[in-house]
Scaffold this motif. Structure first.
Motif, PDB file in Angstrom:
ATOM      1  N   ASN A 242       0.836  -1.208   0.000  1.00 41.75           N
ATOM      2  CA  ASN A 242       0.000   0.000   0.000  1.00 41.75           C
ATOM      3  C   ASN A 242       0.871   1.259   0.000  1.00 41.75           C
ATOM      4  N   LYS A 243       1.941   1.242   0.806  1.00 44.73           N
ATOM      5  CA  LYS A 243       2.858   2.398   0.848  1.00 44.73           C
ATOM      6  C   LYS A 243       3.506   2.615  -0.517  1.00 44.73           C
ATOM      7  N   ILE A 244       3.890   1.517  -1.153  1.00 44.24           N
ATOM      8  CA  ILE A 244       4.545   1.605  -2.463  1.00 44.24           C
ATOM      9  C   ILE A 244       3.561   2.089  -3.529  1.00 44.24           C
ATOM     10  N   ALA A 245       2.319   1.593  -3.468  1.00 40.78           N
ATOM     11  CA  ALA A 245       1.296   2.014  -4.437  1.00 40.78           C
ATOM     12  C   ALA A 245       1.092   3.523  -4.391  1.00 40.78           C
ATOM     13  N   LEU A 246       1.152   4.091  -3.188  1.00 37.42           N
ATOM     14  CA  LEU A 246       0.943   5.530  -3.028  1.00 37.42           C
ATOM     15  C   LEU A 246       2.140   6.346  -3.522  1.00 37.42           C
ATOM     16  N   GLN A 247       3.299   5.689  -3.662  1.00 35.55           N
ATOM     17  CA  GLN A 247       4.484   6.399  -4.167  1.00 35.55           C
ATOM     18  C   GLN A 247       4.603   6.343  -5.692  1.00 35.55           C
ATOM     19  N   LEU A 248       3.798   5.482  -6.319  1.00 35.63           N
ATOM     20  CA  LEU A 248       3.799   5.404  -7.787  1.00 35.63           C
ATOM     21  C   LEU A 248       2.908   6.499  -8.356  1.00 35.63           C
ATOM     22  N   VAL A 249       3.251   6.969  -9.546  1.00 33.77           N
ATOM     23  CA  VAL A 249       2.536   8.104 -10.154  1.00 33.77           C
ATOM     24  C   VAL A 249       1.611   7.602 -11.257  1.00 33.77           C
ATOM     25  N   LYS A 250       0.319   7.986 -11.141  1.00 30.87           N
ATOM     26  CA  LYS A 250      -0.679   7.587 -12.144  1.00 30.87           C
ATOM     27  C   LYS A 250      -0.299   8.152 -13.513  1.00 30.87           C
ATOM     28  N   ASP A 251      -0.528   7.351 -14.558  1.00 29.44           N
ATOM     29  CA  ASP A 251      -0.255   7.692 -15.967  1.00 29.44           C
ATOM     30  C   ASP A 251       1.237   7.724 -16.302  1.00 29.44           C
ATOM     31  N   GLU A 252       2.099   7.601 -15.279  1.00 25.97           N
ATOM     32  CA  GLU A 252       3.534   7.467 -15.548  1.00 25.97           C
ATOM     33  C   GLU A 252       3.988   6.052 -15.190  1.00 25.97           C
ATOM     34  N   HIS A 253       3.628   5.639 -13.978  1.00 23.23           N
ATOM     35  CA  HIS A 253       4.008   4.299 -13.524  1.00 23.23           C
ATOM     36  C   HIS A 253       2.915   3.264 -13.752  1.00 23.23           C
ATOM     37  N   PHE A 254       1.692   3.694 -13.926  1.00 24.20           N
ATOM     38  CA  PHE A 254       0.588   2.749 -14.168  1.00 24.20           C
ATOM     39  C   PHE A 254      -0.572   3.492 -14.821  1.00 24.20           C
ATOM     40  N   VAL A 263      -5.905  -2.216 -13.451  1.00 25.89           N
ATOM     41  CA  VAL A 263      -4.782  -1.281 -13.323  1.00 25.89           C
ATOM     42  C   VAL A 263      -3.558  -1.972 -13.908  1.00 25.89           C
ATOM     43  N   LEU A 264      -2.849  -1.295 -14.836  1.00 28.22           N
ATOM     44  CA  LEU A 264      -1.701  -1.908 -15.503  1.00 28.22           C
ATOM     45  C   LEU A 264      -0.427  -1.119 -15.208  1.00 28.22           C
ATOM     46  N   LEU A 265       0.600  -1.822 -14.722  1.00 28.95           N
ATOM     47  CA  LEU A 265       1.904  -1.196 -14.471  1.00 28.95           C
ATOM     48  C   LEU A 265       2.632  -0.989 -15.797  1.00 28.95           C
ATOM     49  N   SER A 266       3.309   0.157 -15.937  1.00 20.93           N
ATOM     50  CA  SER A 266       4.149   0.410 -17.112  1.00 20.93           C
ATOM     51  C   SER A 266       5.554  -0.127 -16.825  1.00 20.93           C
ATOM     52  N   GLU A 267       6.429  -0.107 -17.859  1.00 23.35           N
ATOM     53  CA  GLU A 267       7.823  -0.544 -17.658  1.00 23.35           C
ATOM     54  C   GLU A 267       8.480   0.301 -16.559  1.00 23.35           C
ATOM     55  N   GLU A 268       8.217   1.639 -16.623  1.00 23.09           N
ATOM     56  CA  GLU A 268       8.783   2.537 -15.604  1.00 23.09           C
ATOM     57  C   GLU A 268       8.245   2.185 -14.217  1.00 23.09           C
ATOM     58  N   GLY A 269       6.962   1.815 -14.173  1.00 20.91           N
ATOM     59  CA  GLY A 269       6.329   1.458 -12.907  1.00 20.91           C
ATOM     60  C   GLY A 269       6.925   0.204 -12.306  1.00 20.91           C
ATOM     61  N   ILE A 270       7.200  -0.794 -13.178  1.00 14.70           N
ATOM     62  CA  ILE A 270       7.801  -2.046 -12.698  1.00 14.70           C
ATOM     63  C   ILE A 270       9.188  -1.761 -12.118  1.00 14.70           C
ATOM     64  N   THR A 271       9.966  -0.953 -12.852  1.00 13.02           N
ATOM     65  CA  THR A 271      11.326  -0.604 -12.376  1.00 13.02           C
ATOM     66  C   THR A 271      11.263   0.114 -11.033  1.00 13.02           C
ATOM     67  N   ARG A 272      10.344   1.086 -10.925  1.00 13.27           N
ATOM     68  CA  ARG A 272      10.212   1.854  -9.676  1.00 13.27           C
ATOM     69  C   ARG A 272       9.756   0.946  -8.528  1.00 13.27           C
ATOM     70  N   ALA A 273       8.817   0.039  -8.812  1.00 14.44           N
ATOM     71  CA  ALA A 273       8.324  -0.879  -7.773  1.00 14.44           C
ATOM     72  C   ALA A 273       9.449  -1.793  -7.292  1.00 14.44           C
ATOM     73  N   GLU A 274      10.288  -2.248  -8.226  1.00 16.50           N
ATOM     74  CA  GLU A 274      11.423  -3.106  -7.845  1.00 16.50           C
ATOM     75  C   GLU A 274      12.390  -2.359  -6.932  1.00 16.50           C
ATOM     76  N   GLU A 275      12.600  -1.074  -7.238  1.00 12.58           N
ATOM     77  CA  GLU A 275      13.462  -0.246  -6.370  1.00 12.58           C
ATOM     78  C   GLU A 275      12.870  -0.143  -4.968  1.00 12.58           C
ATOM     79  N   LEU A 276      11.555   0.125  -4.898  1.00 12.37           N
ATOM     80  CA  LEU A 276      10.901   0.332  -3.597  1.00 12.37           C
ATOM     81  C   LEU A 276      10.779  -0.962  -2.796  1.00 12.37           C
ATOM     82  N   PHE A 277      10.542  -2.093  -3.501  1.00  9.58           N
ATOM     83  CA  PHE A 277      10.456  -3.388  -2.809  1.00  9.58           C
ATOM     84  C   PHE A 277      11.856  -3.937  -2.483  1.00  9.58           C
ATOM     85  N   LYS A 278      12.885  -3.303  -3.157  1.00  8.57           N
ATOM     86  CA  LYS A 278      14.278  -3.755  -3.002  1.00  8.57           C
ATOM     87  C   LYS A 278      14.444  -5.194  -3.493  1.00  8.57           C
ATOM     88  N   VAL A 279      13.899  -5.456  -4.696  1.00  9.79           N
ATOM     89  CA  VAL A 279      14.069  -6.777  -5.323  1.00  9.79           C
ATOM     90  C   VAL A 279      14.589  -6.553  -6.747  1.00  9.79           C
TER      91      VAL A 279
END
Length: 681
Positions: A242-254, A263-279
């Motif tokens: 939930n914390k990570i979802a709130l840090q992603l930007v609509k229309d840029e990351h998803f 709701v569909l994640l973009s390539e940028e969104g996947i990269t950003r989510a990986e950074e935030l999840f640290k995976v």
């Protein structure tokens, strides 16, 4: 066009059916004086004779229908002071035949149901009347009880707060049982999860009448009944997602698709989510659950609205039924969505669940030997009733012609302008004392209007899922002079708003719809609260281009018409062309939902065949008289035959041709058995 022309010349199929029923009604009416002349004991005796003739096998239910209906009508006059109209007799015949009776609001469907219920209860196999909520089940079951008991039948009512199996079993063993679709369905699942016959409560599925049949068999058919158990997934993941979802930007990351609710994640969104999840890879097998939980967190935040799709009640997220506007206590979204909503709202995240037993309403109600239904709105879904349930819809005329005025929709540019216009209308109506019922599509909107009316100092009451306990009292007073009532879809079904002569002189109940629902039938149900039994009344819908239906599904045609006409702020357009465009948008959504329901039932049909086999075997095992050892030997024999068949070994075959290697390989794969070929040489 040709069909319409043929209908005018020869009459429609519906007209021909009504003529056939009219002949039967005439025979029932001919018996009126006969049964009127009998005292109470003689009338009961006459009914007992009918019952005996059916139970002995000398007559069928169809043979005694005319007499049974005539006796039921006479008994109703004596016990309830209510006499069935001729159109109600027609409705009763339609239900007995296992069809859907489409009858307008105020035509007394509760009383109609007593006719086929009494007739079919004669068999002693049990009759079920299913309705949309506990309030209606209790009201209808208890109001009709004196009639049933006069004729010698026992009556039970199943409610949500009834948990003790022995109490439920007694209710189901009654001749006639009223209850909700959810309770009947869940009791069936619970019965097939019980560990002994004593814990089981239902006694079969003979004849069922589904009240508000379109709501239960169409609208709610998208939501299967599920009994769940706990899983071992860590709950902290939901809070993190939930914390990570709130840090992603609509229309840029998803991106958010409101039409298809994804709701569909973009390539940028996947990269950003990986950074935030640290995976390193969000979609690697070890992180598969994280990507799923993140999807649910994004849905919870961008597709689900508080006080529209759910409410937070006593620290819990409770689903609001989109069709009835009621709280669905005990129901939880699956696949981690409910936990995502709990994380969004900052309440305690409860353990995620897995499905232990489930069934769709389609397959539950198709288990009955005979299924019938009644509603005020069914023709728009006649083809679905026919294809999924093999149910015909018969439209029954009103006892007194409808005089209600259904005015054209008024469409405004913004929601603010629309609500201001609604308030002005209410202000004008409250000055004359004409009662008004304001229909809203969500709790959120009902509370917005509530605040606006408070500012205007207009006395009013609010009926939504947050105060449903006072429903009966609110509805009873909604037709009184000067009454102003705001209601969600809760007031759309099964409620009877009565008006007196003074209110009739003022023009009857005035319905204000503040939004078109995705489904036309729900709008028609709201309209149907006014103008019952020939009463006057008026209905009108106020819409805006910001309404969800028009914003998501409406074409740009409406907007272009408004721009072309140069509509100023605060002005509206009233046009049949626009009303047609709105209906076209509704049809789009209806077709989309129909396809969804069709796929659900197709998938469940496969599971249902397995469910029937497993439940049947399970029930055999629970039977104390069942010989388990004989069944085990039978299963062993079937399995041996299966193995030998699979390996082309059959009686009379040549021993030299037996492929023992194949047999041993199959037994190892299926049973993990290690066998030595030398022992079988």
């Amino acid at each position: 066009m040709l069909q319409a022309l043929m209908g005018k010349i020869f009459g429609t199929t519906n007209d021909r059916e009504l003529k056939k029923y009219a002949k039967t009604v005439s025979k029932i009416n001919d018996l009126q004086s006969k049964y009127q002349a009998l005292n109470d004991d003689e009338l009961k005796g006459a009914f007992s004779q009918l019952k005996e003739s059916v139970l002995s096998g000398s007559k069928t239910l169809d043979d005694v229908l005319v007499d049974s209906f005539a006796i039921t009508r006479e008994a109703s006059i004596r016990t309830l002071n209510m006499r069935h109209f001729d159109v109600q007799l027609i409705g009763g015949i339609v239900l007995h035949e296992g069809r859907i009776a489409e009858m307008k609001t105020g035509e007394g469907k509760t009383l109609v149901a007593t006719l086929p219920i009494v007739l079919n209860a004669i068999t002693g196999k049990g009759v079920h009347l299913v309705t949309v909520n506990d309030y209606l089940a209790s009201r209808d079951g208890n109001e009709m009880r004196p009639l049933y008991e006069f004729l010698g039948f026992s009556v039970g009512v199943i409610t949500e707060n009834m948990h003790e199996p022995s109490v439920k079993r007694e209710v189901y063993s009654a001749d006639i049982t009223y209850g909700t679709n959810n309770e009947f369905g869940f009791d069936y699942l619970r019965d097939n999860m019980s560990y002994s016959k004593e814990q089981m409560v239902q006694r079969g599925h003979n004849f069922v009448i589904v009240d508000e049949v379109d709501s239960i068999l169409i609208d709610e058919a998208r939501t299967p009944l599920i009994i769940s158990g706990p899983t071992n997934r860590t709950l902290q993941d939901f809070a993190d997602a939930n914390k990570i979802a709130l840090q992603l930007v609509k229309d840029e990351h998803f991106s958010v698709d409101e039409k298809d609710k994804v709701v569909l994640l973009s390539e940028e969104g996947i990269t950003r989510a990986e950074e935030l999840f640290k995976v390193e890879n969000l979609y690697s097998p070890e992180n598969a659950s994280l990507s799923h939980i993140l999807d649910q967190a994004l849905k919870a935040n961008y597709l689900f609205e508080k006080d529209v799709d759910y409410v937070v009640n006593n620290g819990e997220v409770v689903i609001v039924d989109e069709f009835t506007g009621r709280l669905s206590e005990g129901r939880r979204y699956s696949e981690g969505l409910h936990q995502a909503l709990e994380a969004k709202e900052g309440v305690e995240i409860k353990e995620e669940t897995q499905t232990l037993a489930d069934i769709t309403f389609q397959n539950y109600f198709r288990m009955y030997d005979k299924l019938a239904g009644m509603t005020g709105t069914a023709q728009t879904e006649a083809s679905e009733f026919s294809q999924i349930y093999s149910l015909d819809v018969i439209s029954i005329p009103t006892n007194i012609p409808v005089t209600r005025k259904d005015l054209n929709d008024l469409i405004y540019k913004t929601e603010k302008e629309k609500f201001e216009a609604v308030i002005q209308t209410i202000r004008n109506l409250s000055k004359t004392g004409q009662p008004v019922l304001i229909g809203t599509a969500s709790i959120d909107k009902s509370e917005v209007l509530h605040e606006m009316l408070k500012k205007e100092k207009i006395a009013h009451t609010v009926l939504n899922a947050k105060n449903h306990a006072q429903e009966g009292e609110i509805i009873k007073n909604a037709g009184a002079k000067g009454a102003v009532t705001i209601a969600t879809n809760m007031a759309g079904r099964g409620v009877d708003i009565k008006v007196n002569d003074e209110v009739r002189d003022l023009g009857g109940l005035y319905i204000v719809g503040t939004e078109r629902h995705e489904n036309r039938r729900i709008d028609n149900q709201l309209r149907g609260r006014s103008g019952r039994q020939g009463d006057p009344g008026t209905t009108q819908f106020y819409l805006s281009l910001e309404d969800n239906l028009l914003r998501i599904f409406g074409s740009d045609k409406i907007k272009s018409i408004m721009e072309r006409l140069g509509v100023e702020d605060g002005e509206y357009i009233e046009s049949k062309m626009v009303t047609r465009a709105v209906e076209k948008a509704q049809k789009k959504v209806e077709n989309m939902h129909y396809e969804g329901r069709k796929h659900i039932v197709e998938y469940d049909d496969v599971a249902n065949e397995q469910r029937k086999i497993v439940y049947k075997f399970r029930n055999q095992l629970l039977d104390p008289e069942f010989e388990i050892s004989a069944k085990i030997n039978e299963i062993r024999g079937e399995y041996i035959a299966h193995v030998l068949n699979s390996c082309d070994i059959f009686e009379g075959g040549d021993k030299e041709d037996f492929n023992l290697e194949k047999v041993f390989k199959l037994l190892h794969e299926e049973l993990n058995m290690e066998l030595d070929t030398e022992n079988f040489s």
